[in-house]
Design a protein around this motif. Sequence first.
Motif, PDB file in Angstrom:
ATOM      1  N   THR A 247       0.850  -1.202   0.000  1.00  0.00           N
ATOM      2  CA  THR A 247       0.000   0.000   0.000  1.00  0.00           C
ATOM      3  C   THR A 247       0.881   1.245   0.000  1.00  0.00           C
ATOM      4  O   THR A 247       1.790   1.359   0.831  1.00  0.00           O
TER       5      THR A 247
ATOM      6  N   ALA B 266      -8.901   1.966   2.273  1.00  0.00           N
ATOM      7  CA  ALA B 266      -7.992   0.864   1.934  1.00  0.00           C
ATOM      8  C   ALA B 266      -8.669  -0.484   2.162  1.00  0.00           C
ATOM      9  O   ALA B 266      -8.345  -1.466   1.488  1.00  0.00           O
TER      10      ALA B 266
ATOM     11  N   THR C  38      -2.651  -1.343  -3.360  1.00  0.00           N
ATOM     12  CA  THR C  38      -3.480  -0.160  -3.098  1.00  0.00           C
ATOM     13  C   THR C  38      -2.648   1.119  -3.157  1.00  0.00           C
ATOM     14  O   THR C  38      -1.532   1.150  -2.626  1.00  0.00           O
TER      15      THR C  38
END
Length: 248
Positions: free
Chosen positions: A77, A196, A124
Amino acid sequence: MKRVMILGVGAGFGLALARQFGRQGAAVVMVARNALKLQDYQDQLADEGITATWQAADATDFVQLAQLFKDENEIDTLIYNVGITTPDDPIHTDPHDMEARLRANVTSAVAACQSFLATAHPETILITGGGAALHPSPVTTSLAMSKAALRSYTLALHTAAAAQGVYVGLMTIQGIANVGPEMAPDRVAAAYVTAAQQRSAAEIFYPGGVPSKTSEFDQLKQLAADPQQRAALLAAHPEFAKYQKYLK
Ligand SMILES: NC(=O)c1ccc[n+]([C@@H]2O[C@H](COP(=O)([O-])OP(=O)(O)OC[C@H]3O[C@@H](n4cnc5c(N)ncnc54)[C@H](OP(=O)(O)O)[C@@H]3O)[C@@H](O)[C@H]2O)c1
């Protein structure tokens, strides 16, 4: 959300993001230029029982950026949180200064996203936008220009990266940090954690869920109308002193 890099960590939203993702059990990597401050944030988080690491790098230096993502090949992420928010104006700001802000606020985000997408398993990307993208004003000329460009890039990337299974979301923050309860950095950062986890919206308007009718500049003017709040604003942000005529 196992290993999260926050690019652009200061005492505001960046640190709150590290705290909120750390609380979810993610291994957090904080990135900014000032190693001493990053060490201080690491210590603060450790006192709260949160383990975070840091790397010092300048997002506008693409050689450093490439090395950063080489070193941190395992993150899943990325949060791009760098944003130069200092006031300026459309007539007097040197175009070279504007170019530097656009590089930090936009082009470096592009470089970071591209480098991240080339790592082992990107999942992400969350990008910090701003209500200024939708509400240009004289005092926030470069900020509004750059957040509008960043918004366009992020929405394009949302569609393109979905084809690789990567979720990209834009967090359009419509307010000023610590002005009102919803703008407490920890609450703002909690919205990133939700984004997220949900991995769906191309753009999240925070707070409120819809584009705000008023701008951050309107909020500034409202604050400045009260002499006490105006004094507090100028003490916290002396850079606004020369733009007071716009705050009437
Ligand atoms: N604050 C607000 O009221 C507000 C409102 C709406 C949206 N936003 C957005 O939220 C984001 C975070 O704002 P914030 O005020 O809360 O900031 P913050 O997280 O407190 O700090 C961001 C940090 O980014 C780092 N940085 C700046 N240029 C960099 C570069 N070239 N490379 C690497 N790191 C860099 C700086 O640390 P170093 O100097 O150590 O590098 C800075 O402290 C920004 O995108 C801003 O536009 C803020």
